[in-house]
Write a protein that holds these residues in place. Structure first.
Motif, PDB file in Angstrom:
ATOM      1  N   ARG A  90       0.853  -1.190   0.000  1.00  0.00           N
ATOM      2  CA  ARG A  90       0.000   0.000   0.000  1.00  0.00           C
ATOM      3  C   ARG A  90       0.890   1.243   0.000  1.00  0.00           C
ATOM      4  NH1 ARG A  90      -1.573  -3.333   3.974  1.00  0.00           N
ATOM      5  NH2 ARG A  90      -3.527  -4.420   3.607  1.00  0.00           N
ATOM      6  N   ARG A  91       0.733   2.076  -1.011  1.00  0.00           N
ATOM      7  CA  ARG A  91       1.449   3.344  -0.995  1.00  0.00           C
ATOM      8  C   ARG A  91       0.687   4.358  -0.165  1.00  0.00           C
ATOM      9  NH1 ARG A  91       1.867   3.628  -7.336  1.00  0.00           N
ATOM     10  NH2 ARG A  91      -0.084   2.532  -6.953  1.00  0.00           N
ATOM     11  N   ALA A  92      -0.635   4.258  -0.194  1.00  0.00           N
ATOM     12  CA  ALA A  92      -1.464   5.185   0.566  1.00  0.00           C
ATOM     13  C   ALA A  92      -2.869   4.616   0.680  1.00  0.00           C
ATOM     14  CB  ALA A  92      -1.517   6.542  -0.138  1.00  0.00           C
ATOM     15  N   LEU A  93      -3.576   5.037   1.704  1.00  0.00           N
ATOM     16  CA  LEU A  93      -4.982   4.705   1.868  1.00  0.00           C
ATOM     17  C   LEU A  93      -5.780   5.974   1.626  1.00  0.00           C
ATOM     18  CD1 LEU A  93      -3.504   2.519   3.729  1.00  0.00           C
ATOM     19  CD2 LEU A  93      -5.662   2.407   4.932  1.00  0.00           C
ATOM     20  N   LEU A  94      -6.800   5.879   0.799  1.00  0.00           N
ATOM     21  CA  LEU A  94      -7.694   7.007   0.564  1.00  0.00           C
ATOM     22  C   LEU A  94      -8.893   6.837   1.486  1.00  0.00           C
ATOM     23  CD1 LEU A  94      -8.567   9.515  -1.053  1.00  0.00           C
ATOM     24  CD2 LEU A  94      -9.603   7.951  -2.719  1.00  0.00           C
ATOM     25  N   TYR A  95      -9.021   7.736   2.438  1.00  0.00           N
ATOM     26  CA  TYR A  95     -10.143   7.695   3.379  1.00  0.00           C
ATOM     27  C   TYR A  95     -11.267   8.579   2.887  1.00  0.00           C
ATOM     28  CZ  TYR A  95      -7.109   5.652   6.963  1.00  0.00           C
ATOM     29  OH  TYR A  95      -6.274   4.836   7.680  1.00  0.00           O
ATOM     30  N   MET A  96     -12.485   8.118   3.120  1.00  0.00           N
ATOM     31  CA  MET A  96     -13.636   8.976   2.860  1.00  0.00           C
ATOM     32  C   MET A  96     -14.752   8.623   3.827  1.00  0.00           C
ATOM     33  SD  MET A  96     -14.135   6.642  -0.193  1.00  0.00           S
ATOM     34  CE  MET A  96     -12.614   7.326  -0.530  1.00  0.00           C
ATOM     35  N   PRO A  97     -15.614   9.587   4.116  1.00  0.00           N
ATOM     36  CA  PRO A  97     -16.726   9.294   5.023  1.00  0.00           C
ATOM     37  C   PRO A  97     -17.592   8.174   4.454  1.00  0.00           C
ATOM     38  CG  PRO A  97     -16.560  11.658   4.607  1.00  0.00           C
ATOM     39  CD  PRO A  97     -15.636  10.967   3.649  1.00  0.00           C
ATOM     40  N   GLY A  98     -17.896   7.202   5.276  1.00  0.00           N
ATOM     41  CA  GLY A  98     -18.694   6.067   4.831  1.00  0.00           C
ATOM     42  C   GLY A  98     -20.112   6.421   4.450  1.00  0.00           C
ATOM     43  N   THR A 152     -12.966   5.239  -9.223  1.00  0.00           N
ATOM     44  CA  THR A 152     -12.485   5.620 -10.554  1.00  0.00           C
ATOM     45  C   THR A 152     -11.038   6.107 -10.528  1.00  0.00           C
ATOM     46  OG1 THR A 152     -13.148   7.961 -10.441  1.00  0.00           O
ATOM     47  CG2 THR A 152     -14.825   6.364 -11.152  1.00  0.00           C
ATOM     48  N   LEU A 153     -10.448   6.222  -9.347  1.00  0.00           N
ATOM     49  CA  LEU A 153      -9.140   6.863  -9.215  1.00  0.00           C
ATOM     50  C   LEU A 153      -7.949   5.908  -9.313  1.00  0.00           C
ATOM     51  CD1 LEU A 153     -10.038   9.341  -6.331  1.00  0.00           C
ATOM     52  CD2 LEU A 153      -9.997   9.788  -8.799  1.00  0.00           C
ATOM     53  N   GLY A 154      -8.185   4.616  -9.212  1.00  0.00           N
ATOM     54  CA  GLY A 154      -7.097   3.652  -9.308  1.00  0.00           C
ATOM     55  C   GLY A 154      -6.146   3.672  -8.117  1.00  0.00           C
ATOM     56  N   VAL A 155      -6.628   4.078  -6.957  1.00  0.00           N
ATOM     57  CA  VAL A 155      -5.782   4.129  -5.763  1.00  0.00           C
ATOM     58  C   VAL A 155      -5.564   2.725  -5.207  1.00  0.00           C
ATOM     59  CG1 VAL A 155      -6.507   6.477  -5.199  1.00  0.00           C
ATOM     60  CG2 VAL A 155      -7.735   4.543  -4.212  1.00  0.00           C
ATOM     61  N   ASP A 156      -4.528   2.567  -4.405  1.00  0.00           N
ATOM     62  CA  ASP A 156      -4.215   1.257  -3.828  1.00  0.00           C
ATOM     63  C   ASP A 156      -5.310   0.770  -2.885  1.00  0.00           C
ATOM     64  OD1 ASP A 156      -1.761   1.210  -5.135  1.00  0.00           O
ATOM     65  OD2 ASP A 156      -0.726   2.158  -3.465  1.00  0.00           O
ATOM     66  N   SER A 157      -5.751   1.632  -1.988  1.00  0.00           N
ATOM     67  CA  SER A 157      -6.702   1.232  -0.951  1.00  0.00           C
ATOM     68  C   SER A 157      -7.752   2.318  -0.752  1.00  0.00           C
ATOM     69  CB  SER A 157      -5.982   1.003   0.376  1.00  0.00           C
ATOM     70  OG  SER A 157      -4.996   0.001   0.252  1.00  0.00           O
ATOM     71  N   MET A 187     -18.664  10.472  -2.836  1.00  0.00           N
ATOM     72  CA  MET A 187     -17.212  10.355  -2.684  1.00  0.00           C
ATOM     73  C   MET A 187     -16.747   8.914  -2.893  1.00  0.00           C
ATOM     74  SD  MET A 187     -16.377  12.929   0.483  1.00  0.00           S
ATOM     75  CE  MET A 187     -14.600  12.810   0.333  1.00  0.00           C
ATOM     76  N   ILE A 188     -17.518   7.956  -2.413  1.00  0.00           N
ATOM     77  CA  ILE A 188     -17.136   6.553  -2.581  1.00  0.00           C
ATOM     78  C   ILE A 188     -17.167   6.170  -4.053  1.00  0.00           C
ATOM     79  CG2 ILE A 188     -17.766   4.157  -2.062  1.00  0.00           C
ATOM     80  CD1 ILE A 188     -18.780   5.189   0.687  1.00  0.00           C
TER      81      ILE A 188
END
Length: 169
Positions: A4-12, A23-28, A17-18
């Motif tokens: 994991r390079r980074a975790l993208l957090y967002m309000p559940g 669509t962003l291709g983030v690791d987590s 936002m989810i």
């Protein structure tokens, strides 16, 4: 362990936002029921996370659900509601003891067995965010299901009474 390079957090509780995050291709992607969700929106966050796990294609992004801290009164419902929808991992914030990780591990393993999933197919990531968590880190880190440790600097600073100043960054 998973890279994991980074975790993208967002309000559940924030569907918009989810859906954007996948669509962003983030690791987590970490859907948050804890600090990122207001007290009066905890039930909405649980329902929104379940909907996301059911309906969205996360692609290569790891799908994580951050529960409320052990002892908050919300943690058991958080984990039991999202578990049947097989997130890749559960994030437990403010961990201070091995027993807190073991508590979650037992619930997760029971779910894995119930649903016919391989044991250890759902990872545990923890947040170390207090002085007590730091003091017990060696014991906590020895838990066999533990996949990652996240240091929560802001909450740690608050737990030791540190005060941020403008120049401290």
């Amino acid at each position: 362990m998973h890279s994991r390079r980074a975790l993208l957090y967002m309000p559940g509780d924030n569907w918009k936002m989810i859906t954007k995050s996948v669509t962003l291709g983030v690791d987590s992607i970490c859907m948050d029921m804890e600090d990122g969700t207001a007290i009066n929106k905890k039930d909405l966050a649980r329902a929104t996370i379940v909907k996301a796990l059911l309906e969205l294609d996360f692609g290569k992004s790891e799908k994580l659900a951050r529960i409320n801290s052990v002892g908050s009164g919300w943690e058991k419902d958080d984990i039991e509601i999202v578990l049947p929808y097989h997130p890749d991992g559960i994030v437990i914030p403010k961990v201070e003891s091995f027993d807190q990780v073991e508590w979650a591990s037992k619930i997760i393993e029971a779910g894995e067995l119930k649903y016919g999933w391989p044991v250890n197919s759902i990872r545990i990531l923890i947040g170390i965010e207090t002085a007590k968590g730091i003091l017990n880190l060696k014991e906590i880190a020895a838990h066999p299901r533990l996949d990652a440790i996240i240091f929560g600097g802001e909450d740690f600073a608050a737990s030791i009474g540190a005060v941020r100043t403008k120049g401290s960054g």
